[in-house]
Design an enzyme around this catalytic site. Structure first.
Site, short mmCIF file in Angstrom:
data_model
loop_
_atom_site.label_atom_id
_atom_site.label_comp_id
_atom_site.label_asym_id
_atom_site.label_seq_id
_atom_site.Cartn_x
_atom_site.Cartn_y
_atom_site.Cartn_z
N GLY A 10 24.61 145.04 21.32
CA GLY A 10 25.67 144.10 21.69
C GLY A 10 25.64 143.78 23.17
N GLY A 13 27.50 140.76 24.66
CA GLY A 13 28.95 140.67 24.48
C GLY A 13 29.73 140.80 25.78
N GLN A 14 31.06 140.79 25.63
CA GLN A 14 31.94 140.79 26.81
C GLN A 14 31.67 142.00 27.71
OE1 GLN A 14 36.02 141.85 26.30
NE2 GLN A 14 36.67 140.89 28.20
N ASP A 36 20.51 142.47 21.23
CA ASP A 36 21.63 141.75 20.64
C ASP A 36 21.11 141.03 19.41
OD1 ASP A 36 24.57 140.93 21.95
OD2 ASP A 36 23.88 139.59 20.37
N ILE A 37 22.04 140.61 18.56
CA ILE A 37 21.64 139.89 17.34
C ILE A 37 21.20 138.46 17.68
CG2 ILE A 37 23.96 139.05 16.73
CD1 ILE A 37 23.20 139.99 13.80
N ASP A 51 19.45 143.39 14.97
CA ASP A 51 20.62 143.45 14.10
C ASP A 51 20.81 144.94 13.83
OD1 ASP A 51 22.38 143.64 12.04
OD2 ASP A 51 21.43 142.11 10.79
N TYR A 140 39.54 146.81 12.01
CA TYR A 140 38.88 147.20 13.27
C TYR A 140 39.36 148.58 13.70
CZ TYR A 140 37.97 147.02 18.36
OH TYR A 140 37.58 147.28 19.64
N LYS A 144 37.40 152.13 14.05
CA LYS A 144 37.30 152.87 15.32
C LYS A 144 37.82 154.30 15.14
CE LYS A 144 35.35 149.91 18.05
NZ LYS A 144 33.95 150.13 18.47
N ILE A 170 40.12 144.50 27.69
CA ILE A 170 39.30 144.46 28.92
C ILE A 170 39.34 143.04 29.51
CG2 ILE A 170 37.00 144.82 29.88
CD1 ILE A 170 38.25 147.39 28.82
N1 SER Z 1 40.17 144.16 22.85
C1 SER Z 1 40.19 144.67 21.52
C2 SER Z 1 40.80 143.72 20.59
O1 SER Z 1 41.72 143.02 20.99
C3 SER Z 1 40.95 145.97 21.47
O2 SER Z 1 40.05 147.00 21.58
O3 SER Z 1 40.42 143.66 19.47
#
Ligand code: SER
Length: 324
Positions: A10, A13-14, A36-37, A51, A140, A144, A170
């Site tokens: 990833g 990603g951000q 990354d994919i 992937d 999600y 986690k 973040i």
């Molecule tokens: N930034 C994430 C989300 O909003 C939280 O870990 O899904």
């Protein structure tokens, strides 16, 4: 000492993109394999399409580059996960197992980002303790919470050196988030700098824990650098930065851009935000590995706005030059 070679999933990603850059600045471009994919421009250093659901390909890369550490950033976040829960579950869990199994085989060190989403509506909302109820209500969050426990399982059962933090939202100027519930707190700065109004998908008084990107990246480096015997948490460490509401962040932005306007149009993400903590107790991380964030809301806002203004100027200049 064996040479450190890091593989990041990833990486486009951000968080992944900023982490890749920082790790390359720290350990040298060739010591960090970005994957990354999708193909992504990440500066000097190796990039491989991956992937993470393809365990064989991950093994092949780990062997080819003699990887010593994996930072597993690839995941489907909270809001996007709710659009297709089964796919989100499969991606988040199967990829983690691929990483843990590759790491176990070659005794690699692993970083796994967990999230405040691992908590749920029954968790104490203010100063959420390190050890508390985790009954998440998003797919999600479930992935986690389960992921953290699997990390601890691999540590206890196989001695795998897996380390993890529960990231809050973040916020950074360097990259854009995607598919999360805390994304509004990045978008709002972009709208302010462009002189546009901001339509917020959360209510004015929804308080959520957030963290500035620079602090987040510093934290990951610190955690990964700490000697193993100092770490008392092998599920995932609570991390706190700053907690604020949409009304508070917009008031802070208005100190720099008095004409900035926010209006509220809450959608399905409100329920997700309402199930999460408002603030986090991160004493354990402070104690074990000296976690110490630097940015409060005022400092974050000044830094975000000045970097975004600079980026906008550069963009404008580029457009101007392109017209010549
Ligand atoms: N930034 C994430 C989300 O909003 C939280 O870990 O899904």
């Amino acid at each position: 000492m064996t040479k450190k070679t890091i593989l990041i999933t990833g990486a486009g990603g951000q968080i992944g993109s900023v982490l890749t850059k920082t790790l390359r600045d720290t350990y040298g471009p060739n010591s960090v394999i970005a994957t990354d994919i999708r193909s992504t421009e990440l500066g000097d250093g190796p990039f491989e399409l991956l992937d993470v659901l393809n365990g064989n390909r991950l093994h092949e890369l780990v062997n080819r580059y003699r990887v010593t550490e994996i930072y597993h950033l690839a995941a489907i976040l909270s809001a996007r996960g709710e659009q297709n829960p089964k796919i989100a579950w499969d991606i988040n869990m199967d990829s983690l197992f691929n990483v843990l199994d590759a790491a176990k085989e070659r005794k690699l060190k692993v970083f796994f980002p967990s999230s405040i989403a691992a908590f749920g509506p029954n968790t104490p909302k203010v100063n959420t303790p390190q050890e508390t109820i985790t009954q998440p209500t998003t797919v999600y969050g479930i992935s986690k919470a389960a992921g953290e426990n699997w990390c601890q399982y691999y540590f206890l059962k196989y001695g795998l050196d897996v380390r993890s933090v529960r990231f809050p939202g973040i916020i950074g100027y360097q990259s854009l988030p995607g598919g999360g519930t805390t994304d509004y707190a990045v978008d709002i700065y972009h709208k302010a700098i462009l002189g546009e109004d901001f339509s917020c998908f959360l209510q004015a008084d929804t308080r959520l824990p957030m963290l500035y990107m620079d602090d987040a990246i510093q934290g990951v480096l610190q955690l990964m650098d700490t000697t193993s015997d100092k770490l008392s948490v092998r599920t995932s460490y609570n991390l706190a930065g700053v907690s604020f509401t949409p009304a508070e962040i917009s008031a802070e932005i208005q100190k720099h851009h008095p004409d900035f306007k926010i209006h509220y149009a809450p959608d399905f993400r409100q329920a997700i935000a309402d199930s999460w903590p408002q603030s986090i107790d991160d004493q354990q991380a402070r104690h074990d590995w000296n976690w110490q964030p630097q940015f409060d809301l005022a400092r974050m806002t000044t830094d975000m706005l000045s970097h975004l203004a600079e980026m906008l100027q550069i963009e404008k200049l580029k457009n101007l030059v392109a017209q010549i």
